[in-house]
Design a protein around this motif. Sequence first.
Motif, PDB file in Angstrom:
ATOM      1  N   ALA A 201       0.619  -1.665  -0.184  1.00 28.56           N
ATOM      2  CA  ALA A 201      -0.382   0.021  -0.477  1.00 28.56           C
ATOM      3  C   ALA A 201       0.739   1.704  -0.066  1.00 28.56           C
ATOM      4  O   ALA A 201       1.294   1.544   0.928  1.00 28.56           O
ATOM      5  CB  ALA A 201      -1.117   0.112   1.280  1.00 28.56           C
ATOM      6  N   MET A 202       1.032   2.569  -0.885  1.00 29.49           N
ATOM      7  CA  MET A 202       1.730   3.482  -1.332  1.00 29.49           C
ATOM      8  C   MET A 202       0.583   4.502  -0.840  1.00 29.49           C
ATOM      9  O   MET A 202       0.044   4.428  -1.535  1.00 29.49           O
ATOM     10  CB  MET A 202       2.532   3.150  -2.686  1.00 29.49           C
ATOM     11  CG  MET A 202       3.333   1.868  -3.238  1.00 29.49           C
ATOM     12  SD  MET A 202       3.977   1.861  -4.240  1.00 29.49           S
ATOM     13  CE  MET A 202       2.697   1.560  -5.091  1.00 29.49           C
ATOM     14  N   PHE A 203       1.264   5.221  -0.207  1.00 32.45           N
ATOM     15  CA  PHE A 203       0.759   6.546   0.209  1.00 32.45           C
ATOM     16  C   PHE A 203       1.055   7.855  -0.010  1.00 32.45           C
ATOM     17  O   PHE A 203       2.507   7.562  -0.341  1.00 32.45           O
ATOM     18  CB  PHE A 203       0.042   6.710   1.494  1.00 32.45           C
ATOM     19  CG  PHE A 203      -0.757   5.502   2.424  1.00 32.45           C
ATOM     20  CD1 PHE A 203      -2.291   5.328   2.167  1.00 32.45           C
ATOM     21  CD2 PHE A 203      -0.231   4.618   2.632  1.00 32.45           C
ATOM     22  CE1 PHE A 203      -3.091   4.436   1.819  1.00 32.45           C
ATOM     23  CE2 PHE A 203      -1.002   3.920   3.200  1.00 32.45           C
ATOM     24  CZ  PHE A 203      -2.361   3.501   3.086  1.00 32.45           C
ATOM     25  N   LYS A 204       0.993   8.603  -1.222  1.00 35.63           N
ATOM     26  CA  LYS A 204       1.432   9.980  -1.316  1.00 35.63           C
ATOM     27  C   LYS A 204       0.886  11.284  -0.733  1.00 35.63           C
ATOM     28  O   LYS A 204      -0.198  11.255  -0.296  1.00 35.63           O
ATOM     29  CB  LYS A 204       1.384   9.719  -2.981  1.00 35.63           C
ATOM     30  CG  LYS A 204       1.868   8.812  -3.813  1.00 35.63           C
ATOM     31  CD  LYS A 204       3.268   9.080  -3.740  1.00 35.63           C
ATOM     32  CE  LYS A 204       4.480   7.936  -4.449  1.00 35.63           C
ATOM     33  NZ  LYS A 204       5.924   8.665  -4.322  1.00 35.63           N
ATOM     34  N   ALA A 205       1.923  11.816  -0.351  1.00 33.49           N
ATOM     35  CA  ALA A 205       1.435  13.309   0.212  1.00 33.49           C
ATOM     36  C   ALA A 205       0.559  13.730   1.320  1.00 33.49           C
ATOM     37  O   ALA A 205      -0.501  14.033   1.413  1.00 33.49           O
ATOM     38  CB  ALA A 205       0.622  14.874  -1.169  1.00 33.49           C
ATOM     39  N   ILE A 206       0.548  12.259   1.893  1.00 33.11           N
ATOM     40  CA  ILE A 206      -0.167  12.160   3.833  1.00 33.11           C
ATOM     41  C   ILE A 206       0.491  14.005   4.167  1.00 33.11           C
ATOM     42  O   ILE A 206       1.583  13.899   4.067  1.00 33.11           O
ATOM     43  CB  ILE A 206       0.500  10.806   3.986  1.00 33.11           C
ATOM     44  CG1 ILE A 206       0.250   9.838   3.835  1.00 33.11           C
ATOM     45  CG2 ILE A 206      -0.345  11.495   5.896  1.00 33.11           C
ATOM     46  CD1 ILE A 206       0.409   8.640   4.680  1.00 33.11           C
ATOM     47  N   GLY A 207      -0.915  14.493   4.370  1.00 36.58           N
ATOM     48  CA  GLY A 207      -0.401  16.013   5.270  1.00 36.58           C
ATOM     49  C   GLY A 207       0.484  15.082   6.045  1.00 36.58           C
ATOM     50  O   GLY A 207       0.977  14.201   7.538  1.00 36.58           O
TER      51      GLY A 207
ATOM     52  N   PRO B 209       9.123   7.122   6.964  1.00 43.59           N
ATOM     53  CA  PRO B 209       7.771   8.162   6.132  1.00 43.59           C
ATOM     54  C   PRO B 209       9.273   8.944   5.414  1.00 43.59           C
ATOM     55  O   PRO B 209      10.167   8.870   5.803  1.00 43.59           O
ATOM     56  CB  PRO B 209       7.634   8.546   7.167  1.00 43.59           C
ATOM     57  CG  PRO B 209       8.474   8.382   8.674  1.00 43.59           C
ATOM     58  CD  PRO B 209       9.165   6.930   8.092  1.00 43.59           C
ATOM     59  N   GLU B 210       8.766   9.129   4.150  1.00 50.20           N
ATOM     60  CA  GLU B 210       9.276  10.398   2.983  1.00 50.20           C
ATOM     61  C   GLU B 210       9.046  11.663   3.491  1.00 50.20           C
ATOM     62  O   GLU B 210       7.938  11.676   2.525  1.00 50.20           O
ATOM     63  CB  GLU B 210       9.725   9.597   1.991  1.00 50.20           C
ATOM     64  CG  GLU B 210      10.343   7.847   1.876  1.00 50.20           C
ATOM     65  CD  GLU B 210      10.356   8.375   0.213  1.00 50.20           C
ATOM     66  OE1 GLU B 210      10.333   8.852  -0.725  1.00 50.20           O
ATOM     67  OE2 GLU B 210      10.423   6.641   0.141  1.00 50.20           O
ATOM     68  N   PHE B 211       9.322  12.213   3.653  1.00 50.20           N
ATOM     69  CA  PHE B 211       9.371  14.174   4.287  1.00 50.20           C
ATOM     70  C   PHE B 211       9.640  14.634   2.406  1.00 50.20           C
ATOM     71  O   PHE B 211      11.051  14.560   2.051  1.00 50.20           O
ATOM     72  CB  PHE B 211       9.741  14.419   4.859  1.00 50.20           C
ATOM     73  CG  PHE B 211       9.343  13.680   6.509  1.00 50.20           C
ATOM     74  CD1 PHE B 211       7.765  14.662   7.307  1.00 50.20           C
ATOM     75  CD2 PHE B 211       9.700  12.500   7.163  1.00 50.20           C
ATOM     76  CE1 PHE B 211       7.604  13.622   8.373  1.00 50.20           C
ATOM     77  CE2 PHE B 211       9.427  12.686   8.008  1.00 50.20           C
ATOM     78  CZ  PHE B 211       7.958  12.896   8.666  1.00 50.20           C
ATOM     79  N   ALA B 212       8.181  15.622   2.250  1.00 49.17           N
ATOM     80  CA  ALA B 212       8.909  15.846   1.242  1.00 49.17           C
ATOM     81  C   ALA B 212       8.668  17.539   1.683  1.00 49.17           C
ATOM     82  O   ALA B 212       7.501  18.739   0.444  1.00 49.17           O
ATOM     83  CB  ALA B 212       8.134  15.960  -0.187  1.00 49.17           C
ATOM     84  N   TYR B 213       9.416  18.459   1.776  1.00 46.86           N
ATOM     85  CA  TYR B 213       9.001  19.727   2.558  1.00 46.86           C
ATOM     86  C   TYR B 213       9.257  20.639   1.327  1.00 46.86           C
ATOM     87  O   TYR B 213       8.844  22.009   1.489  1.00 46.86           O
ATOM     88  CB  TYR B 213      10.052  20.504   3.324  1.00 46.86           C
ATOM     89  CG  TYR B 213      10.623  19.212   4.837  1.00 46.86           C
ATOM     90  CD1 TYR B 213       9.471  19.260   5.453  1.00 46.86           C
ATOM     91  CD2 TYR B 213      11.474  18.963   4.662  1.00 46.86           C
ATOM     92  CE1 TYR B 213       9.161  19.453   6.978  1.00 46.86           C
ATOM     93  CE2 TYR B 213      11.196  17.739   6.535  1.00 46.86           C
ATOM     94  CZ  TYR B 213      10.031  17.996   7.581  1.00 46.86           C
ATOM     95  OH  TYR B 213       9.615  17.298   8.267  1.00 46.86           O
ATOM     96  N   MET B 214      10.039  20.939  -0.193  1.00 45.79           N
ATOM     97  CA  MET B 214      10.438  21.705  -0.646  1.00 45.79           C
ATOM     98  C   MET B 214       8.493  21.501  -1.976  1.00 45.79           C
ATOM     99  O   MET B 214       9.247  23.156  -2.045  1.00 45.79           O
ATOM    100  CB  MET B 214      11.353  20.796  -1.982  1.00 45.79           C
ATOM    101  CG  MET B 214      13.088  20.527  -1.422  1.00 45.79           C
ATOM    102  SD  MET B 214      13.989  22.271  -0.834  1.00 45.79           S
ATOM    103  CE  MET B 214      13.850  22.784  -1.841  1.00 45.79           C
ATOM    104  N   SER B 215       8.161  20.385  -1.510  1.00 47.98           N
ATOM    105  CA  SER B 215       6.550  21.048  -2.463  1.00 47.98           C
ATOM    106  C   SER B 215       6.110  20.096  -1.705  1.00 47.98           C
ATOM    107  O   SER B 215       4.294  20.742  -2.052  1.00 47.98           O
ATOM    108  CB  SER B 215       6.449  19.331  -3.329  1.00 47.98           C
ATOM    109  OG  SER B 215       7.046  18.104  -2.366  1.00 47.98           O
ATOM    110  N   GLY B 216       6.140  21.284  -0.220  1.00 47.67           N
ATOM    111  CA  GLY B 216       4.872  21.279   1.096  1.00 47.67           C
ATOM    112  C   GLY B 216       5.585  20.458   1.775  1.00 47.67           C
ATOM    113  O   GLY B 216       5.958  19.569   1.959  1.00 47.67           O
TER     114      GLY B 216
END
Length: 271
Positions: A201-207, A250-257
């Motif tokens: 189960a892959m989840f993208k852009a979880i707050g 978790p992989e955090f993506a601060y550059m895009s939010g």
Amino acid sequence: MPVVISDALALTLESATDADYPVLCWNNLITSSNVAASETEATGYPESNLANPSTVQLWKSSTSVTQYLTVTLGAAQTLSYLGAARPNFAAAGATLTVQIDPGTGIWEDVAGPQIPGDDSPLLFVFEETTATGIRLKIENATIAPQAAVLSVGQALRMQRGIQPGGAPFPHGRTRETVNGAAQNGDYLGDITIREHLTAKAMFKAIGADWYRNNLMDFAEAAREPFFFAWRPDSYPNECAYCWCVSDPIPEFAYMSGDWVDLTLDMEGLTL
């Protein structure tokens, strides 16, 4: 066995965009001392086994009469699910109803009655409610009921749906076999030495804050078994009792939010 959504919750979710988002049920409130069966257990199969996440040890009743599996919580707790693994309720032809005690001493139905279609993992999901006790009513059984695991607590509905890629439960069936062939090349048949289900189960852009508040504790405990339904509204029959085979990081993506990507690699029971 399908995910059984209570009528009240179904009405709440009818127009909601997240009705099909995955449901994780992992924060089990059952202990060996707070679960009790109303009827005598079969010798060697006590109700305390229901608190063990292992599916090897069973609770078995000694009778098929109407009976209850009751979890006494003491202080009021927020509840929205009840799950069972390795039940024989379908084979027994049993009718199941989930009831809660809101602290009044009077039991109220919150899900069911339901007759299971098969003996795969069973999950009831209902509206969040505060209760001091919860029980599973088992009636109309033709043989003595049994189960390996009982789980109750607060269901977690994910903030996002699953991304494409990877087979969901129960479609990722994996078998380890020993090939049987004679010296002259004749095929004698395979021997299955292990069979299990796999899923991703892959989840993208979880707050990121939502992850911290809702998923971080699960990520710490994800190697322990839990109940999982990947699209409970569209595919209610596709529920699993499963566990992560690697720690979800978790992989955090601060550059895009302030977002988090997360992947769950899981194995589960074949039935």
